[in-house]
Design an enzyme around this catalytic site. Sequence first.
Site, mmCIF file in Angstrom:
data_model
loop_
_atom_site.group_PDB
_atom_site.id
_atom_site.type_symbol
_atom_site.label_atom_id
_atom_site.label_comp_id
_atom_site.label_asym_id
_atom_site.label_seq_id
_atom_site.Cartn_x
_atom_site.Cartn_y
_atom_site.Cartn_z
ATOM 1 N N ASN A 9 0.873 -1.165 0.000
ATOM 2 C CA ASN A 9 0.000 0.000 0.000
ATOM 3 C C ASN A 9 0.914 1.220 0.000
ATOM 4 O O ASN A 9 1.481 1.568 1.030
ATOM 5 C CB ASN A 9 -0.902 -0.032 1.241
ATOM 6 C CG ASN A 9 -1.749 1.229 1.353
ATOM 7 O OD1 ASN A 9 -1.772 2.068 0.451
ATOM 8 N ND2 ASN A 9 -2.446 1.380 2.475
ATOM 9 N N TRP A 10 1.030 1.822 -1.168
ATOM 10 C CA TRP A 10 1.964 2.956 -1.292
ATOM 11 C C TRP A 10 1.424 4.213 -0.617
ATOM 12 O O TRP A 10 2.131 5.194 -0.484
ATOM 13 C CB TRP A 10 2.226 3.248 -2.774
ATOM 14 C CG TRP A 10 3.025 2.203 -3.500
ATOM 15 C CD1 TRP A 10 3.348 0.940 -3.060
ATOM 16 C CD2 TRP A 10 3.599 2.317 -4.821
ATOM 17 N NE1 TRP A 10 4.094 0.282 -4.016
ATOM 18 C CE2 TRP A 10 4.256 1.103 -5.108
ATOM 19 C CE3 TRP A 10 3.608 3.325 -5.774
ATOM 20 C CZ2 TRP A 10 4.922 0.878 -6.321
ATOM 21 C CZ3 TRP A 10 4.258 3.108 -6.984
ATOM 22 C CH2 TRP A 10 4.916 1.893 -7.244
ATOM 23 N N LYS A 11 0.140 4.204 -0.247
ATOM 24 C CA LYS A 11 -0.520 5.382 0.329
ATOM 25 C C LYS A 11 -0.310 6.580 -0.597
ATOM 26 O O LYS A 11 -0.244 6.391 -1.810
ATOM 27 C CB LYS A 11 -0.020 5.612 1.757
ATOM 28 C CG LYS A 11 -0.159 4.337 2.613
ATOM 29 C CD LYS A 11 0.003 4.558 4.076
ATOM 30 C CE LYS A 11 -0.190 3.236 4.808
ATOM 31 N NZ LYS A 11 -0.092 3.352 6.252
ATOM 32 N N HIS A 94 -9.450 1.334 4.680
ATOM 33 C CA HIS A 94 -8.210 1.521 5.435
ATOM 34 C C HIS A 94 -8.477 2.459 6.616
ATOM 35 O O HIS A 94 -9.275 3.395 6.504
ATOM 36 C CB HIS A 94 -7.119 2.102 4.518
ATOM 37 C CG HIS A 94 -5.773 2.045 5.145
ATOM 38 N ND1 HIS A 94 -5.354 2.951 6.087
ATOM 39 C CD2 HIS A 94 -4.759 1.150 5.000
ATOM 40 C CE1 HIS A 94 -4.129 2.626 6.481
ATOM 41 N NE2 HIS A 94 -3.747 1.533 5.843
ATOM 42 N N GLU A 96 -6.881 4.840 7.720
ATOM 43 C CA GLU A 96 -6.648 6.259 7.422
ATOM 44 C C GLU A 96 -7.864 6.859 6.728
ATOM 45 O O GLU A 96 -8.222 8.017 6.966
ATOM 46 C CB GLU A 96 -5.375 6.407 6.567
ATOM 47 C CG GLU A 96 -4.135 6.154 7.418
ATOM 48 C CD GLU A 96 -2.961 5.538 6.667
ATOM 49 O OE1 GLU A 96 -2.943 5.574 5.428
ATOM 50 O OE2 GLU A 96 -2.061 5.012 7.349
ATOM 51 N N GLU A 166 -5.336 -4.792 10.457
ATOM 52 C CA GLU A 166 -4.317 -3.770 10.678
ATOM 53 C C GLU A 166 -4.599 -3.033 11.988
ATOM 54 O O GLU A 166 -5.428 -2.104 12.019
ATOM 55 C CB GLU A 166 -4.322 -2.762 9.530
ATOM 56 C CG GLU A 166 -3.977 -3.356 8.192
ATOM 57 C CD GLU A 166 -3.359 -2.322 7.257
ATOM 58 O OE1 GLU A 166 -2.310 -2.627 6.680
ATOM 59 O OE2 GLU A 166 -3.909 -1.213 7.121
ATOM 60 N N GLY A 172 2.708 2.300 10.793
ATOM 61 C CA GLY A 172 3.686 3.375 10.645
ATOM 62 C C GLY A 172 4.456 3.698 11.910
ATOM 63 O O GLY A 172 5.107 4.738 11.995
ATOM 64 N N SER A 212 3.509 -2.165 10.294
ATOM 65 C CA SER A 212 4.955 -2.273 10.507
ATOM 66 C C SER A 212 5.524 -3.643 10.113
ATOM 67 O O SER A 212 6.438 -4.154 10.766
ATOM 68 C CB SER A 212 5.311 -1.931 11.966
ATOM 69 O OG SER A 212 4.975 -0.582 12.246
ATOM 70 N N GLY A 233 2.888 -1.067 4.275
ATOM 71 C CA GLY A 233 2.956 0.366 3.974
ATOM 72 C C GLY A 233 4.383 0.806 3.716
ATOM 73 O O GLY A 233 4.925 0.634 2.618
ATOM 74 N N GLY A 234 5.018 1.355 4.726
ATOM 75 C CA GLY A 234 6.355 1.953 4.579
ATOM 76 C C GLY A 234 7.363 1.060 3.867
ATOM 77 O O GLY A 234 8.102 1.513 2.980
HETATM 78 P P1 13P Z 1 3.078 0.394 7.696
HETATM 79 O O1 13P Z 1 3.579 -0.885 7.054
HETATM 80 O O2 13P Z 1 3.835 1.613 7.242
HETATM 81 O O3 13P Z 1 2.967 0.274 9.179
HETATM 82 O O4 13P Z 1 1.596 0.620 7.141
HETATM 83 C C1 13P Z 1 0.680 -0.416 7.232
HETATM 84 C C2 13P Z 1 -0.506 -0.054 6.456
HETATM 85 O O5 13P Z 1 -1.253 0.827 6.827
HETATM 86 C C3 13P Z 1 -0.739 -0.766 5.194
HETATM 87 O O6 13P Z 1 -2.004 -0.524 4.707
#
Ligand code: 13P
Length: 248
Positions: A9-11, A94, A96, A166, A172, A212, A233-234
């Site tokens: 997930n590149w956000k 998600h 967010e 999640e 993050g 994470s 994510g990251g």
């Molecule tokens: P991180 O891997 O950066 O913690 O993000 C997880 C996430 O929200 C994937 O959708």
Amino acid sequence: MRKRLVAGNWKMNKTPKEALELVALLKDKVNTADTDVVFCVPFVDLIPVSEALEGTNIAFGAQNLYFEDKGAFTGEVSAPMLSEIGCKYVVIGHSERRAYFGETDESVNKKLIQAVKYGIVPIVCVGEELKTREENVTIEHVRSQVKRALVGVSAEDAAKTVFAYEPIWAIGTGLSATSEQAQEVCGAIRTVLTEIYGKATADSIRILYGGSVSGKNSEELFAMPDIDGGLVGGSSLKEDFATIVNCK
Ligand code: 13P
């Protein structure tokens, strides 16, 4: 037997030019023999990324869609639009989007139904805040999110979805859930799916862990019986993503 799925997930990261650089870095490093791999990218990156992925087994996906087919919904992107360009997955609900953009269990349900209708696999995100975990009501919270996402969804359509657990406190932060904590909730999700649809359908649905995930913890997380891969994510924005995909 569920095939592992690792989704990046590149956000809101990577301009189209930067996206091509990231695809170039990763595409020959990820091993897609035993794992389904998908890059969930910003809307403007979808077409360039799809072109750059031609000839690979890596799929591409979006991070949201709107539940109507078309019309006066300024700023939204529809399932038919995504499906026409070959989009195979879409992240839905998600945390967010729930926290900043008013996504609710009801809109998640409508989006799930719309994605499946257009042949796009919804990756439906659920998970608790730290406060919920501290109050010891994580399982109830996640069970309710799963049930509400699936209102009116047949077993046949449920089998076409993916869930991602999640925990919000792990996103993050560099502080992943332990593999035991993640397994407990992913197992509870499988239990709700079994209650609604029966064992055969529940056993066919992939459940991912996200929060994470890194090349350091992926192997242990993915070894758990109800964790069928990760939503990353990251670490999806760097070479570490290949380590996660390729882990045992
Ligand atoms: P991180 O891997 O950066 O913690 O993000 C997880 C996430 O929200 C994937 O959708």
